[in-house]
Motif scaffolding. Structure first.
Motif, PDB file in Angstrom:
ATOM      1  N   LYS A 169       0.831  -1.204   0.000  1.00  0.00           N
ATOM      2  CA  LYS A 169       0.000   0.000   0.000  1.00  0.00           C
ATOM      3  C   LYS A 169       0.861   1.248   0.000  1.00  0.00           C
ATOM      4  O   LYS A 169       0.505   2.267  -0.615  1.00  0.00           O
ATOM      5  CB  LYS A 169      -0.941  -0.010   1.207  1.00  0.00           C
ATOM      6  N   GLN A 170       2.002   1.175   0.674  1.00  0.00           N
ATOM      7  CA  GLN A 170       2.910   2.319   0.695  1.00  0.00           C
ATOM      8  C   GLN A 170       3.427   2.632  -0.708  1.00  0.00           C
ATOM      9  O   GLN A 170       3.549   3.792  -1.106  1.00  0.00           O
ATOM     10  CB  GLN A 170       4.079   2.033   1.650  1.00  0.00           C
ATOM     11  N   ILE A 171       3.716   1.573  -1.472  1.00  0.00           N
ATOM     12  CA  ILE A 171       4.172   1.770  -2.852  1.00  0.00           C
ATOM     13  C   ILE A 171       3.036   2.308  -3.717  1.00  0.00           C
ATOM     14  O   ILE A 171       3.233   3.238  -4.510  1.00  0.00           O
ATOM     15  CB  ILE A 171       4.696   0.441  -3.435  1.00  0.00           C
ATOM     16  N   LEU A 172       1.825   1.767  -3.547  1.00  0.00           N
ATOM     17  CA  LEU A 172       0.689   2.228  -4.336  1.00  0.00           C
ATOM     18  C   LEU A 172       0.383   3.694  -4.062  1.00  0.00           C
ATOM     19  O   LEU A 172      -0.055   4.424  -4.959  1.00  0.00           O
ATOM     20  CB  LEU A 172      -0.543   1.370  -4.043  1.00  0.00           C
ATOM     21  N   ASP A 173       0.624   4.139  -2.819  1.00  0.00           N
ATOM     22  CA  ASP A 173       0.397   5.538  -2.480  1.00  0.00           C
ATOM     23  C   ASP A 173       1.339   6.466  -3.240  1.00  0.00           C
ATOM     24  O   ASP A 173       1.095   7.670  -3.352  1.00  0.00           O
ATOM     25  CB  ASP A 173       0.570   5.764  -0.970  1.00  0.00           C
ATOM     26  N   LEU A 174       2.426   5.918  -3.753  1.00  0.00           N
ATOM     27  CA  LEU A 174       3.361   6.704  -4.553  1.00  0.00           C
ATOM     28  C   LEU A 174       2.961   6.718  -6.038  1.00  0.00           C
ATOM     29  O   LEU A 174       3.545   7.436  -6.839  1.00  0.00           O
ATOM     30  CB  LEU A 174       4.785   6.114  -4.432  1.00  0.00           C
ATOM     31  N   GLY A 175       1.957   5.933  -6.382  1.00  0.00           N
ATOM     32  CA  GLY A 175       1.542   5.858  -7.790  1.00  0.00           C
ATOM     33  C   GLY A 175       2.486   4.955  -8.605  1.00  0.00           C
ATOM     34  O   GLY A 175       2.445   5.046  -9.831  1.00  0.00           O
ATOM     35  N   ASP A 176       3.128   4.075  -8.064  1.00  0.00           N
ATOM     36  CA  ASP A 176       4.042   3.188  -8.814  1.00  0.00           C
ATOM     37  C   ASP A 176       3.260   2.028  -9.426  1.00  0.00           C
ATOM     38  O   ASP A 176       3.131   0.970  -8.817  1.00  0.00           O
ATOM     39  CB  ASP A 176       5.139   2.699  -7.863  1.00  0.00           C
ATOM     40  N   LEU A 177       2.735   2.184 -10.673  1.00  0.00           N
ATOM     41  CA  LEU A 177       1.874   1.159 -11.248  1.00  0.00           C
ATOM     42  C   LEU A 177       1.980   1.146 -12.763  1.00  0.00           C
ATOM     43  O   LEU A 177       1.920   2.161 -13.417  1.00  0.00           O
ATOM     44  CB  LEU A 177       0.417   1.439 -10.855  1.00  0.00           C
ATOM     45  N   MET A 178       2.146  -0.031 -13.336  1.00  0.00           N
ATOM     46  CA  MET A 178       2.152  -0.213 -14.789  1.00  0.00           C
ATOM     47  C   MET A 178       0.823  -0.849 -15.187  1.00  0.00           C
ATOM     48  O   MET A 178       0.384  -1.810 -14.565  1.00  0.00           O
ATOM     49  CB  MET A 178       3.311  -1.119 -15.209  1.00  0.00           C
ATOM     50  N   LEU A 179       0.211  -0.315 -16.217  1.00  0.00           N
ATOM     51  CA  LEU A 179      -1.087  -0.830 -16.633  1.00  0.00           C
ATOM     52  C   LEU A 179      -0.965  -2.249 -17.161  1.00  0.00           C
ATOM     53  O   LEU A 179      -0.066  -2.565 -17.919  1.00  0.00           O
ATOM     54  CB  LEU A 179      -1.673   0.063 -17.733  1.00  0.00           C
ATOM     55  N   GLU A 180      -1.912  -3.098 -16.714  1.00  0.00           N
ATOM     56  CA  GLU A 180      -1.918  -4.484 -17.195  1.00  0.00           C
ATOM     57  C   GLU A 180      -3.062  -4.716 -18.170  1.00  0.00           C
ATOM     58  O   GLU A 180      -2.988  -5.604 -19.019  1.00  0.00           O
ATOM     59  CB  GLU A 180      -2.041  -5.431 -15.987  1.00  0.00           C
ATOM     60  N   GLU A 181      -4.102  -3.870 -18.064  1.00  0.00           N
ATOM     61  CA  GLU A 181      -5.299  -4.191 -18.841  1.00  0.00           C
ATOM     62  C   GLU A 181      -5.681  -3.102 -19.844  1.00  0.00           C
ATOM     63  O   GLU A 181      -6.772  -3.115 -20.382  1.00  0.00           O
ATOM     64  CB  GLU A 181      -6.472  -4.430 -17.889  1.00  0.00           C
ATOM     65  N   ASP A 182      -4.803  -2.166 -20.123  1.00  0.00           N
ATOM     66  CA  ASP A 182      -5.088  -1.111 -21.085  1.00  0.00           C
ATOM     67  C   ASP A 182      -4.690  -1.571 -22.482  1.00  0.00           C
ATOM     68  O   ASP A 182      -3.507  -1.632 -22.818  1.00  0.00           O
ATOM     69  CB  ASP A 182      -4.323   0.152 -20.691  1.00  0.00           C
ATOM     70  N   GLU A 183      -5.677  -1.893 -23.307  1.00  0.00           N
ATOM     71  CA  GLU A 183      -5.369  -2.429 -24.626  1.00  0.00           C
ATOM     72  C   GLU A 183      -4.724  -1.392 -25.538  1.00  0.00           C
ATOM     73  O   GLU A 183      -3.881  -1.730 -26.371  1.00  0.00           O
ATOM     74  CB  GLU A 183      -6.626  -2.996 -25.290  1.00  0.00           C
ATOM     75  N   GLN A 184      -5.080  -0.136 -25.399  1.00  0.00           N
ATOM     76  CA  GLN A 184      -4.529   0.887 -26.285  1.00  0.00           C
ATOM     77  C   GLN A 184      -3.008   0.923 -26.246  1.00  0.00           C
ATOM     78  O   GLN A 184      -2.342   1.061 -27.276  1.00  0.00           O
ATOM     79  CB  GLN A 184      -5.069   2.271 -25.910  1.00  0.00           C
ATOM     80  N   GLN A 185      -2.441   0.797 -25.021  1.00  0.00           N
ATOM     81  CA  GLN A 185      -0.985   0.922 -24.918  1.00  0.00           C
ATOM     82  C   GLN A 185      -0.242  -0.276 -25.491  1.00  0.00           C
ATOM     83  O   GLN A 185       0.931  -0.179 -25.799  1.00  0.00           O
ATOM     84  CB  GLN A 185      -0.564   1.203 -23.462  1.00  0.00           C
ATOM     85  N   THR A 186      -0.935  -1.402 -25.715  1.00  0.00           N
ATOM     86  CA  THR A 186      -0.264  -2.533 -26.355  1.00  0.00           C
ATOM     87  C   THR A 186      -0.002  -2.264 -27.827  1.00  0.00           C
ATOM     88  O   THR A 186       0.836  -2.918 -28.441  1.00  0.00           O
ATOM     89  CB  THR A 186      -1.084  -3.839 -26.230  1.00  0.00           C
ATOM     90  N   VAL A 187      -0.725  -1.288 -28.381  1.00  0.00           N
ATOM     91  CA  VAL A 187      -0.544  -0.916 -29.785  1.00  0.00           C
ATOM     92  C   VAL A 187       0.195   0.416 -29.902  1.00  0.00           C
ATOM     93  O   VAL A 187       1.197   0.538 -30.605  1.00  0.00           O
ATOM     94  CB  VAL A 187      -1.904  -0.824 -30.518  1.00  0.00           C
ATOM     95  N   ALA A 188      -0.305   1.441 -29.203  1.00  0.00           N
ATOM     96  CA  ALA A 188       0.259   2.787 -29.326  1.00  0.00           C
ATOM     97  C   ALA A 188       1.535   2.961 -28.508  1.00  0.00           C
ATOM     98  O   ALA A 188       2.334   3.858 -28.780  1.00  0.00           O
ATOM     99  CB  ALA A 188      -0.777   3.820 -28.897  1.00  0.00           C
TER     100      ALA A 188
END
Length: 274
Positions: free
Chosen positions: A101-120
């Motif tokens: 939770k401490q890490i998540l509070d820093l916003g440290d997250l890579m998208l796993e389910e965003d389809e757009q970024q797999t192409v763009a």
């Protein structure tokens, strides 16, 4: 909208992005499912890999490898091998755990389910305003090599740019260490802006940035809380994710060691999971 339903891929791309996927990645809607199935059957024949076999996971790797079946196989093997080799990064990721939770509070997250970024693809902005010399001292060559290997050789992502802002004194020393392990095409995508936000705007459209960086796209706190909630909602997925790894004792041929992967001494056989 999720790009999968009951393990079956459901395309959520706009016509423009689908056209981009065909032009830049070699994706063929008529052949897509056959390619996914070819990789799934290959994974099922690998005795050392316990892998996710759903359409969406496999498709992300196919796109990340421009639909080369051989490159996709190599990257998937490397991905699950590194997950086993670096348990400190891929185990114990319960979003309700205080440390997580401490890490998540820093916003440290890579998208796993965003389809757009797999192409763009995606563009990173790294704000180093609060980085100190103490942080730099933790960046040993071995740690940096491990991080760069995992990032460049394991994930099916398409990084289009890395932007450093508010760089502290001594940044060049650490940056040069990271740069020494970067592939040539990645080096060309790195931009160091210092405290010059006008320079950043030449690489990243201003209107998509948070208000703290002169944009109009919400605040950093809003974005952080949004993604922290998303991760908590996927807690079961994260806990289940830990079982996907390799067992080197079952690999056909010579087992891989930490030295093979990162140029480090020692083996991670003791981390194998049956």
């Amino acid at each position: 909208m999720s790009p999968e339903r009951d393990g079956t891929y459901v395309c959520t791309l706009s016509p423009e992005l689908l056209d981009q996927a065909c032009r830049e990645l070699g994706e063929s809607p008529s052949r897509r499912q056959d390619d996914i199935e070819a990789i799934r059957q290959w994974l099922l024949k690998q005795p050392h890999i316990t892998a996710r076999l759903d359409d969406w996971t496999i498709l992300r790797f196919l796109r990340g490898c421009k639909f080369s079946l051989e490159r996709t196989k190599e990257k998937l093997d490397m991905f699950y091998t590194c997950r086993t080799a670096v348990p400190e990064w891929f185990k114990n990721r319960d979003p309700l755990d205080p440390k997580t939770k401490q890490i998540l509070d820093l916003g440290d997250l890579m998208l796993e389910e965003d389809e757009q970024q797999t192409v763009a693809g995606f563009v990173q902005i790294l704000d180093l305003a609060d980085v100190t010399a103490a942080h730099g001292l933790q960046m040993s060559p071995a740690l940096v090599k491990k991080a760069m290997t995992v990032w460049q050789d394991c994930y099916p992502t398409r990084p289009k740019g890395i932007n450093y802002i508010n760089t502290p004194p001594g940044f060049e020393t650490i940056f040069n260490l990271f740069k020494s392990f970067m592939k040539e095409k990645m080096k060309k995508r790195v931009h160091v802006h210092g405290s010059d936000l006008e320079s950043l705007y030449k690489q990243v459209p201003r209107d998509i940035l948070p208000i703290e960086y002169g944009g109009t796209n919400g605040s950093v706190d809003d974005i952080t809380r949004y993604w922290a909630k998303k991760v908590e909602d996927k807690r079961d997925w994260l806990l289940n994710d830990e079982k996907f790894c390799v067992n080197e004792s079952k690999r056909l041929g010579k087992p891989k060691t930490s030295s093979d992967l990162f140029g480090l001494e020692g083996t991670f056989r003791k981390l194998e999971v049956d």
